[in-house]
Design a protein around this motif. Structure first.
Motif, PDB file in Angstrom:
ATOM      1  N   CYS A   1       0.821  -1.227   0.098  1.00 50.10           N
ATOM      2  CA  CYS A   1       0.168   0.016   0.033  1.00 50.10           C
ATOM      3  C   CYS A   1       0.911   1.213   0.148  1.00 50.10           C
ATOM      4  CB  CYS A   1      -0.817  -0.072   1.249  1.00 50.10           C
ATOM      5  SG  CYS A   1      -1.922   1.386   1.169  1.00 50.10           S
TER       6      CYS A   1
ATOM      7  N   CYS B   1      -5.924  -2.870   0.440  1.00 50.91           N
ATOM      8  CA  CYS B   1      -5.111  -2.731   1.827  1.00 50.91           C
ATOM      9  C   CYS B   1      -6.357  -2.895   2.752  1.00 50.91           C
ATOM     10  CB  CYS B   1      -4.726  -1.524   1.850  1.00 50.91           C
ATOM     11  SG  CYS B   1      -4.141  -0.896   3.527  1.00 50.91           S
TER      12      CYS B   1
ATOM     13  N   ASN C   1      -5.467  -3.055   6.161  1.00 45.67           N
ATOM     14  CA  ASN C   1      -5.006  -2.230   7.365  1.00 45.67           C
ATOM     15  C   ASN C   1      -6.052  -1.309   7.861  1.00 45.67           C
ATOM     16  OD1 ASN C   1      -3.855  -0.663   9.196  1.00 45.67           O
ATOM     17  ND2 ASN C   1      -2.281  -0.058   8.223  1.00 45.67           N
TER      18      ASN C   1
ATOM     19  N   ALA D   1      -6.650   4.172   2.810  1.00 46.40           N
ATOM     20  CA  ALA D   1      -6.692   3.759   1.360  1.00 46.40           C
ATOM     21  C   ALA D   1      -7.167   2.409   1.493  1.00 46.40           C
ATOM     22  CB  ALA D   1      -5.271   3.502   0.721  1.00 46.40           C
TER      23      ALA D   1
ATOM     24  N   CYS E   1      -5.472   2.620   7.930  1.00 43.35           N
ATOM     25  CA  CYS E   1      -5.550   3.181   6.714  1.00 43.35           C
ATOM     26  C   CYS E   1      -6.352   3.572   5.940  1.00 43.35           C
ATOM     27  CB  CYS E   1      -4.379   2.182   5.827  1.00 43.35           C
ATOM     28  SG  CYS E   1      -3.881   2.724   4.338  1.00 43.35           S
TER      29      CYS E   1
ATOM     30  N   ARG F   1       0.341   4.179   1.074  1.00 42.08           N
ATOM     31  CA  ARG F   1      -0.121   5.138   2.059  1.00 42.08           C
ATOM     32  C   ARG F   1       0.568   4.600   3.403  1.00 42.08           C
ATOM     33  NH1 ARG F   1      -5.074   7.914   0.917  1.00 42.08           N
ATOM     34  NH2 ARG F   1      -4.702   9.059  -0.876  1.00 42.08           N
ATOM     35  N   CYS F   2       0.385   3.068   3.725  1.00 34.90           N
ATOM     36  CA  CYS F   2       0.699   2.607   5.111  1.00 34.90           C
ATOM     37  C   CYS F   2       1.884   1.518   4.834  1.00 34.90           C
ATOM     38  CB  CYS F   2      -0.446   1.802   5.600  1.00 34.90           C
ATOM     39  SG  CYS F   2      -0.974   0.393   4.932  1.00 34.90           S
TER      40      CYS F   2
HETATM   41 ZN   LIG Z   1      -2.848   0.918   3.567  1.00 34.58          ZN
END
Ligand SMILES: [Zn+2]
Length: 159
Positions: A19, A55, A57, A62, A60, A21-22
């Protein structure tokens, strides 16, 4: 309907499968899933990208990503069960079993029939996880985890 909607997605090459983002690793999700989940105001270019991953998570923003592209949870039509804290909504999106309905059944009868119900629907070929579940895969694993965690909460007097 895809016949492999309940199979486990294969991992891809390193680099594009994390990902942006994370940094958490995502698994492949089909463009059909992304297209079905995205709100109509998500730009068309995003819906023509290939190699989408999801993703999972919780913290997160996204949900789907592809090289150079992310679609955040606010861009989805439905709440994603794996993105919400204190979530009470659908776990099984095909047959509308929610966290709340699973908890209510366990509270009233001491057990959950959700796993058996979902399994029989899968066997009957009725599941449409690819276009109904934001994860793009079968909900059965999430449903079993939900049942187990609710059972534990109730056993410990937290439910
Ligand atoms: Zn993520």
């Amino acid at each position: 309907m895809s016949s492999d909607c309940c199979s486990v997605a294969e991992g891809g090459e390193r680099g594009i499968d994390h990902c942006p983002r994370c940094g958490e690793k995502g698994h492949s999700v089909s463009l059909a899933t992304v297209g079905a989940m995205a709100k109509t105001d998500v730009e068309a270019v995003k819906l023509s990208a290939q190699d989408y991953r999801v993703c999972r998570n919780l913290i997160c923003p996204a949900v789907y990503f592809s090289p150079g592209i992310t679609i955040d949870k606010i861009g989805l039509r439905v709440p994603a069960n794996f993105k919400e804290k204190n979530y009470e909504g659908p776990i099984c999106y095909c047959f509308d079993h929610t966290v709340a309905s699973i908890r209510a059944e366990i509270k009233s009868s001491g057990r959950s029939t959700v796993q058996a119900m979902i399994t029989s629907q899968i066997n009957a070929g009725h599941c449409a996880c690819e276009v109904k579940n934001p994860a793009g895969t079968c909900c059965l694993g999430d449903a079993i985890r939900t049942v187990n965690s609710i059972s534990l909460q109730l056993t410990n007097g937290l439910g």
